[in-house]
Design a protein around this motif. Structure first.
Motif, PDB file in Angstrom:
ATOM      1  N   TRP A  34       0.819  -1.215   0.000  1.00  0.00           N
ATOM      2  CA  TRP A  34       0.000   0.000   0.000  1.00  0.00           C
ATOM      3  C   TRP A  34       0.857   1.271   0.000  1.00  0.00           C
ATOM      4  CZ3 TRP A  34       0.887  -3.277   3.998  1.00  0.00           C
ATOM      5  CH2 TRP A  34       1.460  -2.755   5.142  1.00  0.00           C
ATOM      6  N   THR A  35       2.167   1.125   0.045  1.00  0.00           N
ATOM      7  CA  THR A  35       3.051   2.292   0.000  1.00  0.00           C
ATOM      8  C   THR A  35       3.845   2.233  -1.299  1.00  0.00           C
ATOM      9  OG1 THR A  35       4.778   1.105   1.211  1.00  0.00           O
ATOM     10  CG2 THR A  35       3.236   2.422   2.503  1.00  0.00           C
ATOM     11  N   GLY A  36       3.273   2.832  -2.354  1.00  0.00           N
ATOM     12  CA  GLY A  36       3.821   2.713  -3.695  1.00  0.00           C
ATOM     13  C   GLY A  36       5.323   2.838  -3.812  1.00  0.00           C
ATOM     14  N   PRO A  37       5.920   3.961  -3.362  1.00  0.00           N
ATOM     15  CA  PRO A  37       7.357   4.128  -3.579  1.00  0.00           C
ATOM     16  C   PRO A  37       8.206   3.093  -2.870  1.00  0.00           C
ATOM     17  CG  PRO A  37       6.476   5.870  -2.176  1.00  0.00           C
ATOM     18  CD  PRO A  37       5.309   5.142  -2.733  1.00  0.00           C
ATOM     19  N   TRP A  38       7.772   2.620  -1.714  1.00  0.00           N
ATOM     20  CA  TRP A  38       8.605   1.671  -0.953  1.00  0.00           C
ATOM     21  C   TRP A  38       8.263   0.231  -1.291  1.00  0.00           C
ATOM     22  CZ3 TRP A  38      12.028   4.886  -0.299  1.00  0.00           C
ATOM     23  CH2 TRP A  38      11.737   6.197   0.050  1.00  0.00           C
ATOM     24  N   TYR A  39       7.157   0.015  -1.983  1.00  0.00           N
ATOM     25  CA  TYR A  39       6.832  -1.316  -2.503  1.00  0.00           C
ATOM     26  C   TYR A  39       7.737  -1.658  -3.683  1.00  0.00           C
ATOM     27  CZ  TYR A  39       4.115  -5.101  -4.602  1.00  0.00           C
ATOM     28  OH  TYR A  39       3.725  -6.303  -5.139  1.00  0.00           O
ATOM     29  N   ILE A  40       8.024  -0.663  -4.516  1.00  0.00           N
ATOM     30  CA  ILE A  40       8.844  -0.922  -5.709  1.00  0.00           C
ATOM     31  C   ILE A  40      10.324  -0.669  -5.465  1.00  0.00           C
ATOM     32  CG2 ILE A  40       6.938  -0.425  -7.289  1.00  0.00           C
ATOM     33  CD1 ILE A  40       8.055   2.332  -7.728  1.00  0.00           C
ATOM     34  N   TYR A  41      10.671  -0.236  -4.278  1.00  0.00           N
ATOM     35  CA  TYR A  41      12.080   0.018  -3.934  1.00  0.00           C
ATOM     36  C   TYR A  41      12.769  -1.332  -3.721  1.00  0.00           C
ATOM     37  CZ  TYR A  41      15.993   2.280  -1.469  1.00  0.00           C
ATOM     38  OH  TYR A  41      17.237   2.735  -1.072  1.00  0.00           O
ATOM     39  N   LYS A  43       6.526  10.011 -10.643  1.00  0.00           N
ATOM     40  CA  LYS A  43       5.366  10.299  -9.797  1.00  0.00           C
ATOM     41  C   LYS A  43       5.686  10.134  -8.312  1.00  0.00           C
ATOM     42  CE  LYS A  43       2.777   5.919  -9.537  1.00  0.00           C
ATOM     43  NZ  LYS A  43       1.430   5.345  -9.729  1.00  0.00           N
ATOM     44  N   TYR A  44       6.779   9.435  -8.007  1.00  0.00           N
ATOM     45  CA  TYR A  44       7.202   9.275  -6.616  1.00  0.00           C
ATOM     46  C   TYR A  44       8.435  10.122  -6.288  1.00  0.00           C
ATOM     47  CZ  TYR A  44       4.100   5.203  -6.512  1.00  0.00           C
ATOM     48  OH  TYR A  44       3.009   4.363  -6.560  1.00  0.00           O
ATOM     49  N   ARG A  45       8.726  11.073  -7.158  1.00  0.00           N
ATOM     50  CA  ARG A  45       9.943  11.875  -6.970  1.00  0.00           C
ATOM     51  C   ARG A  45       9.981  12.529  -5.597  1.00  0.00           C
ATOM     52  NH1 ARG A  45       9.646  14.764 -11.307  1.00  0.00           N
ATOM     53  NH2 ARG A  45      11.119  13.501 -12.516  1.00  0.00           N
ATOM     54  N   GLY A  46       8.842  13.074  -5.156  1.00  0.00           N
ATOM     55  CA  GLY A  46       8.811  13.739  -3.857  1.00  0.00           C
ATOM     56  C   GLY A  46       9.113  12.794  -2.711  1.00  0.00           C
ATOM     57  N   SER A  62      13.036  11.855  -3.129  1.00  0.00           N
ATOM     58  CA  SER A  62      14.040  12.928  -3.047  1.00  0.00           C
ATOM     59  C   SER A  62      14.216  13.454  -1.627  1.00  0.00           C
ATOM     60  CB  SER A  62      13.672  14.073  -3.996  1.00  0.00           C
ATOM     61  OG  SER A  62      12.422  14.636  -3.632  1.00  0.00           O
ATOM     62  N   GLY A  63      13.171  13.368  -0.814  1.00  0.00           N
ATOM     63  CA  GLY A  63      13.291  13.863   0.556  1.00  0.00           C
ATOM     64  C   GLY A  63      14.256  13.081   1.416  1.00  0.00           C
ATOM     65  N   TRP A  64      14.606  11.864   0.974  1.00  0.00           N
ATOM     66  CA  TRP A  64      15.514  11.018   1.764  1.00  0.00           C
ATOM     67  C   TRP A  64      16.908  10.909   1.158  1.00  0.00           C
ATOM     68  CZ3 TRP A  64      13.813   9.913   6.430  1.00  0.00           C
ATOM     69  CH2 TRP A  64      12.434   9.862   6.653  1.00  0.00           C
ATOM     70  N   GLN A  65      17.114  11.536   0.020  1.00  0.00           N
ATOM     71  CA  GLN A  65      18.419  11.434  -0.636  1.00  0.00           C
ATOM     72  C   GLN A  65      19.520  12.012   0.248  1.00  0.00           C
ATOM     73  OE1 GLN A  65      17.080  13.182  -4.541  1.00  0.00           O
ATOM     74  NE2 GLN A  65      18.424  11.583  -5.371  1.00  0.00           N
TER      75      GLN A  65
END
Length: 292
Positions: free
Chosen positions: A149-156, A178-181, A184-187
């Motif tokens: 259910w957490t798109g960016p961390w599901y595909i990470y 679409k998950y840039r935000g 990028s906040g954790w880079q």
């Protein structure tokens, strides 16, 4: 349904576990689908129904001390259309009044208002039995790695180390615009014990300066893909911070991928329980070491 909650309260008394009764779904609001037909922030009918529910619980458990049972008004109130901290504070004050008319001695806890990914405590409510709560799932690239259910961390697809920096985020920023935000906040941001404690600081400061009861209402790490060493390191840091500051906390969950039983990671299971469930004994022992 109420009889099941009665049984949970009885189990808490029997085994010395504090029971915190929380509305995960209230009339007019839930953080999870499906959406409620009314809005708790805009519809008087929803507010009246929520008041009715809390009055019922206040009456039902009146006489049981707050050392055994407390109330938590609403799970994870996220900022959204028609709803800000002012709206949420009015809601908390109204539910408090409803409960206090029946049980003036009940400990009531309010989740922090979630805005821009951070929990903000409510200020300016003069009630000595109002506690405040936050949930500890930072950083999501570790705690929700592989969660559907957490798109960016599901595909990470990386294996992040904690303490440390989430690897290769620049690749995901480029590949998944679409998950840039979210990425990028954790880079280039190194996560360690000091960072976690600083993230909790608004609540720790309230406890130190005002004597307010603070509760970490949920904490945990989704087990599906997480590196074992990072998971254990995270638990040790989080539980040590909370213990040192005398902040109560609740593990989410018991059974399932955030828990210690049937987590879905067979290599984490060292023991079979009498009913056939599989137990993560190492994580259980770590958690129990902070329950003294």
């Amino acid at each position: 349904a109420l009889k099941e909650i009665d049984q949970a309260v009885e189990f808490g008394t029997k085994y010395g576990v504090h029971v915190n009764i929380n509305f995960h779904r209230a009339p007019g609001y839930c953080v999870n689908p499906p959406s409620e037909p009314l809005s708790l922030w805009e519809d008087e009918e929803a507010l009246e129904a929520c008041e009715h529910h809390w009055r019922l619980f206040a009456e039902r458990y009146k006489g049981i001390p707050s050392t055994q049972v407390s109330f938590n008004l609403l799970n994870e109130p996220f900022e959204s259309r028609g709803w800000n901290m002012t709206t949420y504070k009015r809601f908390v004050e109204r539910m408090l009044r409803a409960i206090r008319e029946i049980d003036p001695n009940r400990l009531v806890i309010a989740d922090g208002f979630i805005t821009r990914g951070h929990y903000e405590p409510i200020l300016g409510i003069d009630d000595p039995l109002l506690g405040q709560s936050f949930h500890m799932y930072q950083p999501p690239w570790l705690t929700h790695l592989g969660a559907s259910w957490t798109g960016p961390w599901y595909i990470y697809e990386e294996q992040p180390e904690y303490p440390g920096i989430a690897p290769n985020l620049d690749k995901y920023v480029r590949t998944y615009p679409k998950y840039r935000g979210a990425y990028s906040g954790w880079q280039c941001l190194r996560l360690d014990r000091a960072w976690l404690e600083n993230w909790m600081k608004p609540y720790l400061r309230l406890k130190e300066e005002k004597g307010i009861v603070i509760h970490c209402g949920e904490l945990g790490v989704y087990a599906r893909k997480v590196p074992r060493r990072s998971q254990i390191n995270w638990y040790r840091d989080v539980l040590d911070i909370l213990t040192r500051h005398k902040v109560g906390w609740a593990q989410w969950n018991l059974r399932g991928p955030f828990g210690i039983i049937n987590t879905g990671r067979e290599e984490f299971h060292r023991e079979t329980l009498p009913n056939g469930d599989r137990l993560d004994r190492e994580l259980l022992n770590l958690i129990r070491s902070y329950l003294k």
